[in-house]
Motif scaffolding. Sequence first.
Motif, PDB file in Angstrom:
ATOM      1  N   ARG A 145       6.760  51.463  -6.521  1.00  0.00           N
ATOM      2  CA  ARG A 145       8.171  51.419  -6.907  1.00  0.00           C
ATOM      3  C   ARG A 145       8.818  50.105  -6.490  1.00  0.00           C
TER       4      ARG A 145
ATOM      5  N   CYS B  76       5.555  54.127  -2.662  1.00  0.00           N
ATOM      6  CA  CYS B  76       6.669  53.220  -2.383  1.00  0.00           C
ATOM      7  C   CYS B  76       6.327  51.793  -2.774  1.00  0.00           C
TER       8      CYS B  76
ATOM      9  N   TYR C 210      10.750  47.322  -8.676  1.00  0.00           N
ATOM     10  CA  TYR C 210      12.068  46.791  -8.310  1.00  0.00           C
ATOM     11  C   TYR C 210      12.046  45.269  -8.308  1.00  0.00           C
TER      12      TYR C 210
ATOM     13  N   CYS D 249      11.892  56.562  -2.183  1.00  0.00           N
ATOM     14  CA  CYS D 249      10.537  56.914  -2.630  1.00  0.00           C
ATOM     15  C   CYS D 249       9.834  57.802  -1.605  1.00  0.00           C
TER      16      CYS D 249
ATOM     17  N   THR E  31      15.365  51.769  -1.929  1.00  0.00           N
ATOM     18  CA  THR E  31      14.274  52.189  -2.804  1.00  0.00           C
ATOM     19  C   THR E  31      13.095  52.695  -1.986  1.00  0.00           C
TER      20      THR E  31
END
Length: 102
Positions: free
Chosen positions: A27, A24, A31, A83, A79
């Motif tokens: 990711r 996470c 982002y 994730c 997000t």
Amino acid sequence: MTQDAAVAPSVRITWEQLNATRTCQTRLGGYLGCTLTMAIVPHSQALVLYNSMLHEFDVAPILRPSVLIDEAVLGLIATFIGCGLAGGMIAGFYNWGLHKTV
């Protein structure tokens, strides 16, 4: 050598081994990188960048130059949750596949 000896030992993935938090974090870094890119470079250059990254997939209809702060925060939260769910599904399918073959 018997057939059982040729089979590799089963290794189950646990949440600790999956390290969903790092997945996470990676990711979320992506982002935030996209968000900073949109804030720093002109819209036309961002379109060229993202179109080339996505192999000429046209992102013009979905790429907005201005996004409200609450939409950005909601995107970060979504997000992070997505994730975690994706990592859990990958581990679950992996473990299910091991269970079916062993």
